[in-house]
Design an enzyme around this catalytic site. Structure first.
Site, mmCIF file in Angstrom:
data_model
loop_
_atom_site.group_PDB
_atom_site.id
_atom_site.type_symbol
_atom_site.label_atom_id
_atom_site.label_comp_id
_atom_site.label_asym_id
_atom_site.label_seq_id
_atom_site.Cartn_x
_atom_site.Cartn_y
_atom_site.Cartn_z
ATOM 1 N N THR A 174 74.099 -9.163 -39.410
ATOM 2 C CA THR A 174 74.976 -8.231 -38.695
ATOM 3 C C THR A 174 75.459 -8.912 -37.374
ATOM 4 O O THR A 174 75.024 -9.947 -37.030
ATOM 5 C CB THR A 174 74.165 -6.989 -38.191
ATOM 6 O OG1 THR A 174 75.002 -5.907 -37.575
ATOM 7 C CG2 THR A 174 72.903 -7.354 -37.114
ATOM 8 N N ALA A 175 76.678 -8.052 -36.931
ATOM 9 C CA ALA A 175 77.449 -8.915 -35.869
ATOM 10 C C ALA A 175 76.490 -9.328 -34.715
ATOM 11 O O ALA A 175 76.617 -10.359 -33.973
ATOM 12 C CB ALA A 175 78.566 -7.877 -35.326
ATOM 13 N N GLU A 179 48.710 -38.802 -55.496
ATOM 14 C CA GLU A 179 49.803 -37.901 -55.608
ATOM 15 C C GLU A 179 50.870 -37.996 -56.762
ATOM 16 O O GLU A 179 51.394 -37.017 -57.316
ATOM 17 C CB GLU A 179 50.660 -37.844 -54.243
ATOM 18 C CG GLU A 179 51.363 -36.608 -53.784
ATOM 19 C CD GLU A 179 50.667 -35.135 -53.872
ATOM 20 O OE1 GLU A 179 49.654 -34.952 -53.816
ATOM 21 O OE2 GLU A 179 51.548 -34.621 -54.668
ATOM 22 N N PRO A 222 79.071 -11.784 -40.220
ATOM 23 C CA PRO A 222 80.087 -11.736 -39.141
ATOM 24 C C PRO A 222 81.478 -12.235 -39.124
ATOM 25 O O PRO A 222 82.348 -12.104 -38.353
ATOM 26 C CB PRO A 222 79.290 -12.243 -38.066
ATOM 27 C CG PRO A 222 78.269 -13.084 -38.360
ATOM 28 C CD PRO A 222 77.923 -12.860 -39.906
ATOM 29 N N ASP A 263 76.489 -6.192 -41.668
ATOM 30 C CA ASP A 263 75.256 -5.678 -42.798
ATOM 31 C C ASP A 263 76.100 -4.170 -43.133
ATOM 32 O O ASP A 263 76.375 -3.421 -42.099
ATOM 33 C CB ASP A 263 74.058 -5.311 -41.850
ATOM 34 C CG ASP A 263 72.980 -4.942 -42.875
ATOM 35 O OD1 ASP A 263 72.248 -5.541 -43.548
ATOM 36 O OD2 ASP A 263 73.063 -3.638 -43.013
ATOM 37 N N GLY A 286 81.968 -5.960 -43.576
ATOM 38 C CA GLY A 286 81.713 -6.731 -42.364
ATOM 39 C C GLY A 286 80.312 -6.687 -42.135
ATOM 40 O O GLY A 286 79.634 -5.529 -41.910
ATOM 41 N N MET A 336 81.860 -1.726 -31.254
ATOM 42 C CA MET A 336 82.894 -0.977 -31.432
ATOM 43 C C MET A 336 83.116 -0.377 -30.022
ATOM 44 O O MET A 336 83.637 0.976 -29.795
ATOM 45 C CB MET A 336 82.945 0.321 -32.305
ATOM 46 C CG MET A 336 82.974 -0.374 -34.016
ATOM 47 S SD MET A 336 82.882 0.866 -34.863
ATOM 48 C CE MET A 336 80.970 1.021 -35.055
ATOM 49 N N LYS A 393 89.380 0.035 -42.023
ATOM 50 C CA LYS A 393 89.710 1.031 -41.236
ATOM 51 C C LYS A 393 89.912 0.478 -39.623
ATOM 52 O O LYS A 393 88.707 0.033 -39.067
ATOM 53 C CB LYS A 393 88.660 1.961 -41.150
ATOM 54 C CG LYS A 393 88.468 2.687 -42.488
ATOM 55 C CD LYS A 393 87.287 3.895 -42.032
ATOM 56 C CE LYS A 393 86.963 4.242 -43.406
ATOM 57 N NZ LYS A 393 85.655 3.518 -44.072
ATOM 58 N N ASP A 435 86.579 -4.856 -46.245
ATOM 59 C CA ASP A 435 87.129 -3.987 -44.966
ATOM 60 C C ASP A 435 87.928 -5.166 -44.377
ATOM 61 O O ASP A 435 88.209 -6.063 -44.790
ATOM 62 C CB ASP A 435 85.833 -4.010 -44.290
ATOM 63 C CG ASP A 435 84.837 -2.916 -44.604
ATOM 64 O OD1 ASP A 435 85.468 -2.153 -45.008
ATOM 65 O OD2 ASP A 435 83.818 -2.845 -44.034
ATOM 66 N N ILE A 466 74.447 -1.142 -40.980
ATOM 67 C CA ILE A 466 74.507 -1.102 -39.253
ATOM 68 C C ILE A 466 76.121 -0.737 -39.002
ATOM 69 O O ILE A 466 77.024 -1.654 -39.661
ATOM 70 C CB ILE A 466 74.069 -2.490 -38.786
ATOM 71 C CG1 ILE A 466 72.763 -2.500 -39.043
ATOM 72 C CG2 ILE A 466 74.482 -2.310 -37.181
ATOM 73 C CD1 ILE A 466 71.908 -3.549 -38.314
HETATM 74 C C1 LIG Z 1 82.673 -0.749 -38.302
HETATM 75 S S1 LIG Z 1 81.499 -1.902 -37.189
HETATM 76 C C2 LIG Z 1 80.843 -2.721 -38.537
HETATM 77 C C3 LIG Z 1 79.498 -3.536 -38.242
HETATM 78 C C4 LIG Z 1 79.025 -4.412 -39.296
HETATM 79 N N1 LIG Z 1 78.617 -3.511 -40.490
HETATM 80 C C5 LIG Z 1 77.729 -5.364 -38.774
HETATM 81 O O1 LIG Z 1 76.433 -5.169 -39.255
HETATM 82 O O2 LIG Z 1 78.052 -6.119 -37.866
HETATM 83 C C6 LIG Z 1 82.582 -3.099 -36.524
HETATM 84 C C7 LIG Z 1 82.294 -3.755 -35.363
HETATM 85 O O3 LIG Z 1 81.295 -4.834 -35.514
HETATM 86 C C8 LIG Z 1 81.692 -5.696 -34.312
HETATM 87 N N2 LIG Z 1 81.774 -6.760 -34.983
HETATM 88 C C9 LIG Z 1 82.155 -7.372 -36.320
HETATM 89 N N3 LIG Z 1 82.052 -8.513 -36.428
HETATM 90 C C10 LIG Z 1 82.121 -8.996 -35.363
HETATM 91 C C11 LIG Z 1 82.242 -10.469 -34.882
HETATM 92 N N4 LIG Z 1 82.549 -11.624 -35.761
HETATM 93 N N5 LIG Z 1 82.196 -10.760 -33.468
HETATM 94 C C12 LIG Z 1 81.917 -9.737 -32.728
HETATM 95 N N6 LIG Z 1 81.933 -8.460 -32.983
HETATM 96 C C13 LIG Z 1 81.957 -8.005 -34.410
HETATM 97 C C14 LIG Z 1 82.871 -5.037 -33.542
HETATM 98 O O4 LIG Z 1 81.942 -4.319 -32.229
HETATM 99 C C15 LIG Z 1 83.548 -4.261 -34.406
HETATM 100 O O5 LIG Z 1 84.047 -3.142 -33.734
#
Ligand SMILES: C[S@@+](CC[C@H](N)C(=O)[O-])C[C@H]1O[C@@H](n2cnc3c(N)ncnc32)[C@H](O)[C@@H]1O
Length: 469
Positions: free
Chosen positions: A332-333, A22, A226, A304, A302, A385, A271, A249, A307
């Site tokens: 994603t969260a 090897e 997240p 993805d 935040g 949310m 927002k 964001d 999403i």
């Molecule tokens: C506008 S959305 C954006 C989601 C984001 N694009 C994602 O893919 O996670 C925001 C929501 O994502 C959720 N969120 C984002 N970060 C989080 C975290 N670290 N812990 C728990 N929920 C979270 C909450 O429900 C929050 O109100």
């Protein structure tokens, strides 16, 4: 410096490898990757290597001598017996061939470094034989930070070298290339859009004698994950470090922004609920304006971008303005929360699907959803949310057939130091959110898998409250 680094051009040249195991094969692979003709001094290889090398290498079964090495570009000795290794090294030296003896720097003319191979771009790391494991660790770090396409970028630049030399005065060339590598065209090549970048650079070189690459900019929609900075993708980190302008964001933490290029312009365009600080159209307009001005614009979101992130709208707006736009996904969260709580979102026995919904409606009213389907599917329901509407969401689901005893988990600020995880039943979801002082950002997870979350139960919360009172 204890040795001198140099890169050998091995294309179509013979490289001798002594050894059948090897260790010999590893050196042979490196030489073959550089285009060398590999010649093993052996009649065959260890059985597990035979298939790999048959037809790809020559075998020289003659008794070793200087003649066997003559004319080779390099030689590697990878045999176990010390005396044999020393004798082979002597033959190589007698034939004037630089030799590397595995694990014997004292017998070697050159050392083989740890290598990061990105095609045209090669990074070689040596610890002079003192600490090969340290060399490998350094290599892993460099692997992580170098873009996969950096070799393609170098090849792209090579293909324009003559054209740039013919059109630009020598004193302008350096500024041209600096501009190119720091600018949006390189960012496009790294993102995989070589054709678009090529067309634009050809057009530019054809019409201009200027020193700067006055190409249009680029927009990257980037998922920041997240919360935990370590959950950024390597690509997201690289883009943050190359951005001229960053729009971010509310959910993107300072810890993540601290990783960005120091002199990047930063704009907060978050927002919060009920606080639409920057209207969506303004965000899109500003992304486009900066890109038109030739900037590398990162829109950092935040989780993805695709999403519940309005990434689709921004993509459409930037694209219809004719600006190149690329998307880098993020964790994603829902997956961040699930990992943080030790709770799978799907499970062979408990949940065959997962559905993401938003509890937020356009005019702050009730979200218009197919409650019957959401209540009756054997799935995990993840509500983004949904904190403010937790009680009414639970009510709707129960009304449409989901059992009040269904496990739920509420996960706030997952993957950050402030993370909070609560557990209970669907019928108590509103109480759970209130009693737990949940303000968000938080997810509601509804379904059998929620019973697996590592969290505090409503009863434990109430007990703690009673004790405190
Ligand atoms: C506008 S959305 C954006 C989601 C984001 N694009 C994602 O893919 O996670 C925001 C929501 O994502 C959720 N969120 C984002 N970060 C989080 C975290 N670290 N812990 C728990 N929920 C979270 C909450 O429900 C929050 O109100």
């Amino acid at each position: 410096m204890q040795s001198f680094p140099a890169f050998h051009i091995l294309s179509a040249r013979r490289v001798i490898v002594a050894g059948a195991g090897e260790a010999a094969a590893r050196k042979a692979r490196l030489a073959a990757a550089a285009g060398a003709k590999v010649v093993f001094i052996a009649s065959g290889l260890d059985p597990h290597l035979t298939a790999e090398w048959s037809g790809r290498a020559e075998f020289d079964a003659r008794a070793p001598s200087a003649a066997v090495f003559a004319g080779a570009a390099l030689a590697f000795i990878a045999v176990d017996a010390h005396d044999e290794a020393a004798a082979l090294a002597r033959y190589a030296k007698a034939a004037g061939v630089p030799v590397n003896v595995v694990d014997r720097p004292d017998l070697s003319d050159f050392l083989t470094p740890s290598i990061v191979d990105r095609g045209e771009v090669l990074v070689a790391i040596s610890t002079g034989g003192a600490a090969p494991v340290l060399g490998r660790r350094l290599r892993e770090r460099i692997e992580a930070i170098l873009p996969q396409n950096i070799g393609a970028l170098a090849a792209f630049a090579r293909s324009f070298r003559d054209a740039a030399a013919a059109r630009l005065a020598p004193e302008r060339r350096r500024a041209f290339w600096e501009n190119f590598f720091d600018g949006p065209l390189a960012s496009r090549v790294l993102a995989g859009d070589e054709i678009g970048a090529r067309n634009e650079l050809v057009e530019y070189l054809n019409r201009s004698q200027a020193s700067a690459v006055a190409a249009s900019g680029v927009v990257h929609l980037v998922g920041a994950g997240p919360g935990d900075p370590e959950l950024l993708t390597l690509k997201a980190l690289r883009l943050l470090q190359s951005a001229d302008v960053i729009f971010h964001d509310r959910l993107v933490s300072d810890k993540i922004l601290d990783l960005a290029r120091r002199d990047a312009l930063r704009f907060y365009v978050g927002k919060a609920k009920g606080d639409h600080s920057v209207p969506q159209e303004d965000i899109e307009r500003r992304l486009i304006e900066f890109a038109r001005d030739g900037k590398i614009v990162v829109r950092l979101k935040g989780g993805d971008p695709f999403i519940f992130g309005r990434g689709g709208e921004e993509l459409d707006a930037v694209r219809s303005a004719g600006i190149p736009v690329f998307v880098t996904p993020g964790i994603t969260a829902a997956t961040g929360c699930a990992a943080a709580a030790g709770m799978p979102l799907t499970h062979r026995e408990l949940s065959q699907a997962v559905t993401f919904i938003t509890g937020h409606a356009k005019d702050d009213g009730e979200p218009e959803l197919n409650w019957r389907a959401l209540a009756t599917l054997a799935h995990t329901l993840v509500v983004y949310m949904g904190v403010g509407k937790a009680a009414s969401i639970a009510g709707r689901l129960i009304e449409h057939g989901r059992a009040g005893a269904t496990p739920v988990a509420v996960i706030e600020k997952a993957t950050t130091a402030q993370q909070k995880i609560l557990k209970g039943r669907l019928s108590d979801l509103g109480v759970l959110v209130r009693a737990g002082g949940i303000e968000g950002p938080a997810l509601l997870v509804i379904g059998e898998v929620a019973a697996k979350a590592d969290g505090v139960l409503l009863e434990q919360l109430e007990l703690a409250e009673r004790r405190a009172a």
